[in-house]
Design a protein around this motif. Sequence first.
Motif, PDB file in Angstrom:
ATOM      1  N   UNK A  47       0.831  -1.203   0.000  1.00  0.00           N
ATOM      2  CA  UNK A  47       0.000   0.000   0.000  1.00  0.00           C
ATOM      3  C   UNK A  47       0.869   1.259   0.000  1.00  0.00           C
ATOM      4  N   UNK A  48       1.954   1.236   0.771  1.00  0.00           N
ATOM      5  CA  UNK A  48       2.832   2.402   0.826  1.00  0.00           C
ATOM      6  C   UNK A  48       3.437   2.704  -0.544  1.00  0.00           C
ATOM      7  N   UNK A  49       3.871   1.667  -1.243  1.00  0.00           N
ATOM      8  CA  UNK A  49       4.470   1.884  -2.564  1.00  0.00           C
ATOM      9  C   UNK A  49       3.422   2.398  -3.546  1.00  0.00           C
ATOM     10  N   UNK A  50       2.240   1.814  -3.511  1.00  0.00           N
ATOM     11  CA  UNK A  50       1.180   2.260  -4.417  1.00  0.00           C
ATOM     12  C   UNK A  50       0.862   3.736  -4.203  1.00  0.00           C
ATOM     13  N   UNK A  51       0.814   4.171  -2.941  1.00  0.00           N
ATOM     14  CA  UNK A  51       0.546   5.576  -2.672  1.00  0.00           C
ATOM     15  C   UNK A  51       1.727   6.447  -3.073  1.00  0.00           C
ATOM     16  N   UNK A  52       2.942   5.987  -2.801  1.00  0.00           N
ATOM     17  CA  UNK A  52       4.128   6.771  -3.134  1.00  0.00           C
ATOM     18  C   UNK A  52       4.235   7.026  -4.633  1.00  0.00           C
ATOM     19  N   UNK A  53       3.802   6.055  -5.428  1.00  0.00           N
ATOM     20  CA  UNK A  53       3.857   6.227  -6.883  1.00  0.00           C
ATOM     21  C   UNK A  53       3.024   7.415  -7.349  1.00  0.00           C
ATOM     22  N   UNK A  54       1.964   7.726  -6.612  1.00  0.00           N
ATOM     23  CA  UNK A  54       1.043   8.782  -7.043  1.00  0.00           C
ATOM     24  C   UNK A  54       1.369  10.136  -6.436  1.00  0.00           C
ATOM     25  N   UNK A  55       2.363  10.197  -5.600  1.00  0.00           N
ATOM     26  CA  UNK A  55       2.686  11.438  -4.891  1.00  0.00           C
ATOM     27  C   UNK A  55       3.806  12.191  -5.593  1.00  0.00           C
TER      28      UNK A  55
END
Length: 500
Positions: A284-292
């Motif tokens: 989940x952290x990586x998925x969110x980081x990709x969009x930031x």
Amino acid sequence: MPRILLVECMQEISSFNPLQSGYDHFAVQPGEALYRQAGLNTAMGGALEVFRGAPGVETVPAYGARAGSAGLLSRAGWARLSGELVQAVAANVAGVSGIYVSMHGAMGADGELDPEGFLLSEIRRLAGPDVPIVVSLDLHGILTDRMLRQVDGLALYHTYPHVDFADTGARAARLLLRLMARPAPAAIVRVVIPALVRGDELITKSGCYGDLIRECQRLERDGTALAAGIMIGNPFTDVPELCSQVIVMTDGDVARAQQEATRLAEEFWAQRFRMQGKLIPIGRAIAQAKTMAGPVLFTDAADATSSGASGDSNLILHALREAGYDKRALAQIVDPGAARAAHAAGVGATIDVTLGGCHDKARFPPMPVRAQVRLLSDGRARLETMRSGLEAGPTAVLTYDNTTVVVLSRSVSLFDRAMYYSVGLNPRDFDLIVVKSPHTEHHMYDEWVEKNFNIDVPGATSANVKALGHTICARPMYPLDEDIAFTPAPQVYARRGTVP
């Protein structure tokens, strides 16, 4: 002329790190070499400043030893270290009027699970019953019954992340001078709390733990107590007396010490649920980081070398590669084999190596990479806050895909940016930065990153303490056990005369 003996022995260990530490992990400062800490933000540095400003006081440096956090100290390492320290005290203790001892409190050795208690017992034996002993301790220390029976006073860190090293040493020094001048009865009261805590609420500037610490500071500053603090132990040091505990020392007013210690313990217990780690799954952290837009911080508290982990976790690096994260990533890892291969190949070479899992293979299977050697160094740096040195051994900067990794030969504290800066890397130049520490000072990262993700991965210092596998500490213990009843039971320690 009053003479004060100076002694230091500091290390914090994780019982869940499979790699034992040894004597060579310690920076040993025998005799006058201990004076090299003068002016540093260390407990000994702070104490030296007070003693040097006290008229008519002579200091007698006996022995100093400091080590970064690591695994259990080996039997041979402990035998040599303790032997040298006791011998140095024996050679210098005659005629001293007081003793200051700087310790961490969360040591552990093969065959001796209370090293600080042993050392203080030996110092007391050599000094005799009448010489006051004051000790300074990290709030992550484990203050044992044996330790309390040897000392006349103490001072505890009041900040986390720790910045008050020198201040704590100075408070300990002033307390020792007071006890030497006024050898009146004093009482130390403690209340043991069966709770292990972790997480953001322990940040003393912003968390609920800090609110309680400020009460301790108030008790010291308004004269109610000679010393006060709340020790939360190191949940990764699995020893018999691991716990949280409130400590209040008064000038003979034992009833007031009991009252304040009980009050603080009850307030701490009521908030134990808040003082647990809040973790996010790596996917989940990586998925969110990709969009930031970023940058973002990935906190790898499970492999925190400053808490005793091995530093060789590659789990975040592996997950980033598997998830196809394509922005600029920066990380650190302990892997002497990869560092050695880089030094052998030279700058500019492309090498096939494995990263991570060199010490803790059960948790971190080695990860193969084809990397370019960008820079080589001797691994020397200086901590930002304490200004004390780091010795990471042969170090290399490797790059593969979009990732830059600083590869260290030895575990050192990674709770600031020192090892990044030492090889010419500025974390602000990257989109994602991995930090192997549960917390850093606010300005180092949190002030400018878009989000700090506290990643849920296995490791010897995971905030998911229920998963670590404690077998030695007292039970029941929250959160290892549920539905625990707690009734504060103040314990009184008074070495000097009768306390009213």
